[in-house]
Design a protein around this motif. Sequence first.
Motif, PDB file in Angstrom:
ATOM      1  N   ARG A  71       0.833  -1.198   0.000  1.00  0.00           N
ATOM      2  CA  ARG A  71       0.000   0.000   0.000  1.00  0.00           C
ATOM      3  C   ARG A  71       0.874   1.257   0.000  1.00  0.00           C
ATOM      4  O   ARG A  71       0.606   2.216  -0.732  1.00  0.00           O
ATOM      5  CB  ARG A  71      -0.914  -0.005   1.221  1.00  0.00           C
ATOM      6  CG  ARG A  71      -1.871   1.182   1.259  1.00  0.00           C
ATOM      7  CD  ARG A  71      -2.806   1.095   2.453  1.00  0.00           C
ATOM      8  NE  ARG A  71      -3.648  -0.096   2.400  1.00  0.00           N
ATOM      9  CZ  ARG A  71      -4.486  -0.450   3.358  1.00  0.00           C
ATOM     10  NH1 ARG A  71      -4.591   0.289   4.453  1.00  0.00           N
ATOM     11  NH2 ARG A  71      -5.229  -1.544   3.237  1.00  0.00           N
ATOM     12  N   CYS A 105       3.027  -5.081  -6.803  1.00  0.00           N
ATOM     13  CA  CYS A 105       2.212  -4.720  -5.635  1.00  0.00           C
ATOM     14  C   CYS A 105       0.755  -5.167  -5.797  1.00  0.00           C
ATOM     15  O   CYS A 105       0.161  -5.759  -4.883  1.00  0.00           O
ATOM     16  CB  CYS A 105       2.268  -3.215  -5.401  1.00  0.00           C
ATOM     17  SG  CYS A 105       3.886  -2.610  -4.869  1.00  0.00           S
ATOM     18  N   TYR A 106       0.163  -4.894  -6.958  1.00  0.00           N
ATOM     19  CA  TYR A 106      -1.235  -5.254  -7.182  1.00  0.00           C
ATOM     20  C   TYR A 106      -1.432  -6.761  -7.273  1.00  0.00           C
ATOM     21  O   TYR A 106      -2.527  -7.266  -6.983  1.00  0.00           O
ATOM     22  CB  TYR A 106      -1.752  -4.605  -8.468  1.00  0.00           C
ATOM     23  CG  TYR A 106      -2.062  -3.140  -8.331  1.00  0.00           C
ATOM     24  CD1 TYR A 106      -2.877  -2.669  -7.297  1.00  0.00           C
ATOM     25  CD2 TYR A 106      -1.551  -2.221  -9.247  1.00  0.00           C
ATOM     26  CE1 TYR A 106      -3.175  -1.315  -7.176  1.00  0.00           C
ATOM     27  CE2 TYR A 106      -1.840  -0.862  -9.138  1.00  0.00           C
ATOM     28  CZ  TYR A 106      -2.647  -0.424  -8.102  1.00  0.00           C
ATOM     29  OH  TYR A 106      -2.941   0.903  -7.986  1.00  0.00           O
ATOM     30  N   HIS A 159      -0.683  -9.010  -5.435  1.00  0.00           N
ATOM     31  CA  HIS A 159      -0.988  -9.637  -4.147  1.00  0.00           C
ATOM     32  C   HIS A 159      -2.401  -9.343  -3.662  1.00  0.00           C
ATOM     33  O   HIS A 159      -2.894 -10.024  -2.765  1.00  0.00           O
ATOM     34  CB  HIS A 159       0.025  -9.174  -3.081  1.00  0.00           C
ATOM     35  CG  HIS A 159       1.413  -9.673  -3.330  1.00  0.00           C
ATOM     36  ND1 HIS A 159       1.874 -10.884  -2.863  1.00  0.00           N
ATOM     37  CD2 HIS A 159       2.439  -9.125  -4.037  1.00  0.00           C
ATOM     38  CE1 HIS A 159       3.127 -11.059  -3.248  1.00  0.00           C
ATOM     39  NE2 HIS A 159       3.498 -10.007  -3.963  1.00  0.00           N
ATOM     40  N   ASN A 160      -3.053  -8.329  -4.243  1.00  0.00           N
ATOM     41  CA  ASN A 160      -4.370  -8.004  -3.682  1.00  0.00           C
ATOM     42  C   ASN A 160      -5.410  -7.508  -4.688  1.00  0.00           C
ATOM     43  O   ASN A 160      -6.559  -7.274  -4.315  1.00  0.00           O
ATOM     44  CB  ASN A 160      -4.232  -6.946  -2.563  1.00  0.00           C
ATOM     45  CG  ASN A 160      -3.495  -5.704  -3.041  1.00  0.00           C
ATOM     46  OD1 ASN A 160      -3.502  -5.395  -4.230  1.00  0.00           O
ATOM     47  ND2 ASN A 160      -2.860  -5.012  -2.101  1.00  0.00           N
ATOM     48  N   ASP A 161      -5.027  -7.330  -5.964  1.00  0.00           N
ATOM     49  CA  ASP A 161      -6.010  -6.821  -6.920  1.00  0.00           C
ATOM     50  C   ASP A 161      -5.650  -7.307  -8.326  1.00  0.00           C
ATOM     51  O   ASP A 161      -4.852  -6.685  -9.028  1.00  0.00           O
ATOM     52  CB  ASP A 161      -6.049  -5.293  -6.878  1.00  0.00           C
ATOM     53  CG  ASP A 161      -7.276  -4.728  -7.583  1.00  0.00           C
ATOM     54  OD1 ASP A 161      -7.623  -5.256  -8.657  1.00  0.00           O
ATOM     55  OD2 ASP A 161      -7.865  -3.757  -7.064  1.00  0.00           O
ATOM     56  N   THR A 162      -6.259  -8.423  -8.736  1.00  0.00           N
ATOM     57  CA  THR A 162      -5.931  -9.047 -10.016  1.00  0.00           C
ATOM     58  C   THR A 162      -6.219  -8.113 -11.187  1.00  0.00           C
ATOM     59  O   THR A 162      -5.443  -8.044 -12.148  1.00  0.00           O
ATOM     60  CB  THR A 162      -6.744 -10.344 -10.191  1.00  0.00           C
ATOM     61  OG1 THR A 162      -6.495 -11.200  -9.074  1.00  0.00           O
ATOM     62  CG2 THR A 162      -6.340 -11.062 -11.462  1.00  0.00           C
ATOM     63  N   SER A 167      -3.605  -5.395 -11.357  1.00  0.00           N
ATOM     64  CA  SER A 167      -2.346  -6.045 -11.729  1.00  0.00           C
ATOM     65  C   SER A 167      -2.304  -6.265 -13.234  1.00  0.00           C
ATOM     66  O   SER A 167      -1.279  -6.028 -13.892  1.00  0.00           O
ATOM     67  CB  SER A 167      -2.203  -7.378 -10.989  1.00  0.00           C
ATOM     68  OG  SER A 167      -1.059  -8.068 -11.440  1.00  0.00           O
TER      69      SER A 167
END
Length: 681
Positions: free
Chosen positions: A506, A598-599, A601-604, A607
């Motif tokens: 983040r 970074c993305y 890991h939490n926002d396909t 990403s």
Amino acid sequence: MDFLSENVYIDAGFQHLCESVFVRLCQIVGTSVQVAIRRETKDIKEMVDRRVADNDDVIRMQSGSEREGFRLKGSDLDYMYWLNNHRVIFHMSQSEHYYTENKTLILFDSSESPPGFTLLELLTPTRYRQVQSACVPMNDRLYISSSLYRQQTLGHHFPGSIGHGPCESGEVGGIEYDLACCFACDFWPLSASSWIDRCHSWPDREVVNEIVRNGCHFVPIGHPLGLHEQEEWRMSFSLAEHKLVHSMNHCQFLTYGLLKIFLKEVIDKQSEETNKLLCSYHMKTVIFWVIQQNAVPLWCPQNLLVGFWVSFKLLLKWVYEGVCPNFFLPENNLFLSKVHGSAQRKLFLELHGLYEKGLVCLLQSPSIKSYITNVLYNPRLSICTNEDRMISECDHDKELFNEIYRNSSYYPQNLDHCIKYLHTIELMIGEPLTQYQVLVLQNITATILQSTAFTLHNMYTNTGLNKQMYIADRMSCHMLKLAAKFGCISNMMYIAMFHCNTFRFREALGITDIIKVKLAQPGLMYMRHVDTEKYTVAVGGQSWSTKMRQAVAYNIKINVHTCYINELTLEQQSALQNYSAQLCIPLFVLLHFVEFLCYKHNDTRLSRTALEELQVLVHHDQGLYVHHLFRDISWEILGICQQKTGNLQAALYSFQQSITQFPVNKIQNATQMRIQDLHIT
């Protein structure tokens, strides 16, 4: 024949012509401010290099026209390298100045060599294989063979490089380079002492004393007519020469530049038989002699072509006589092995033909022609020789920031090395530095702080010592934030990389969002790309520090000795194995790469968006954001992202593209391994 007896007739029209050529040369060669920026930024870098160097280090010094302050199209990059723990001495008594436990001494022996050349006898043992392998016995003594040393040190740094004279020569991105491995000497040669006595009016005593204090070098090339051509070494005064060039006034420097242009665009175009006989070193020698002999009473814009014409006539005289006296050792005839016989006669006739035309011969120079004809056809044309009005604020800044970027790169190998750099910089802060040197030192500080931050973090990763890890992490974050205040927009990218590599995704994305806003500004100066008008509106009149923070961005340089992003470890190892200290990554490529990581890991969805933006950039950019020299690492990073998403065919294509690019980052070993790991048949 006395070619120096005729004077150029000077009137108002002639002065007008001189002023026009002066303006044109300022555009081609640079104004005095631009030249000062180039020199002073390089000076401060070499000052830091010298003070940080260990006894066992290899010292690098830039020489040639770039070091003198030129940025002419087609000019090559010249570098000299030498072992810091090896020194040449002229006689045995000088050995008392060295502690022979950590210095290898080499004795000068010119008893059987032509002027300017010598044999080098190895006096004390060396532990360097290249030196040992180059030794040959002669007269019960051990001498270092120049030809063998050239072979031993030929590194083939880039594809297509070859041995050329004393150098390794090659080309990177359309720019030719020459690398010469040599030996240093801390003393001024006795054979050149007559030069000191000649320096009555130029250069001044302070410059002479500095030149003498700095000694000379020996490059691995023998005289083609010498008894021991394969073993002899040539005396080099490169350091002295760039001190002399720096001591010229700007009109003298522009005249030197005009001689170089005239050689390339006029003399070398006369015939194939003669176009390799003269070189820029001969032009440099001419201008040195003309200045020292006071052949031109006043060097100023209104008199510029007088200096050129006197220099050209002296060159013509030398070609007629077949003698070009080395400026430091006049008995060393620089024409001896090339300008003689039928080639000499043909060259003389060609030069004399140009001489008979008078200054009209300059019309054969495409770079100068239009500025001469403008004056001839418009005798009342108003010409401004005020340098401050020749260059815009934006162009001035572009020159400055580009030189800062080129001269702020350092790659300490460990924490002790980082601390040594920081201590050296601390001691230099109180010294009398120019405004340009302060900015370079500021950016060097930022570079070292960034390396220190990542080195410190990697030392305590996975040690299990939570308190030490916490303290190291806090210190690293603080150093990266401090570095971001010193430099340009790009420096914020190191904070984003650090957060990404420590799984604070983040925070990393918060930094990349700020960077993207700054990069979207219409007045952005990225590398040398900038909209002059928009840049001036955005930051015109601001301090240089403010301009860097708000409107200037460059590629990202990663020190291969420490980990910045885990996913690039393989590439760093490959570069290190190939003796490269850095990875140079386009800023926009790295920005999308960090966002993707970074993305992921939490926002396909985001990403995938970051990957698509990266793919468009690498596939379709025309050199604006991804310079062609850095397409190897750009395709590599795209392939890494595609492999992480499971798209192995796309990854294979990207890696195959990477390996076909010019290997400026030297990551081809890593690319081959990644292709093999895909297991696609």
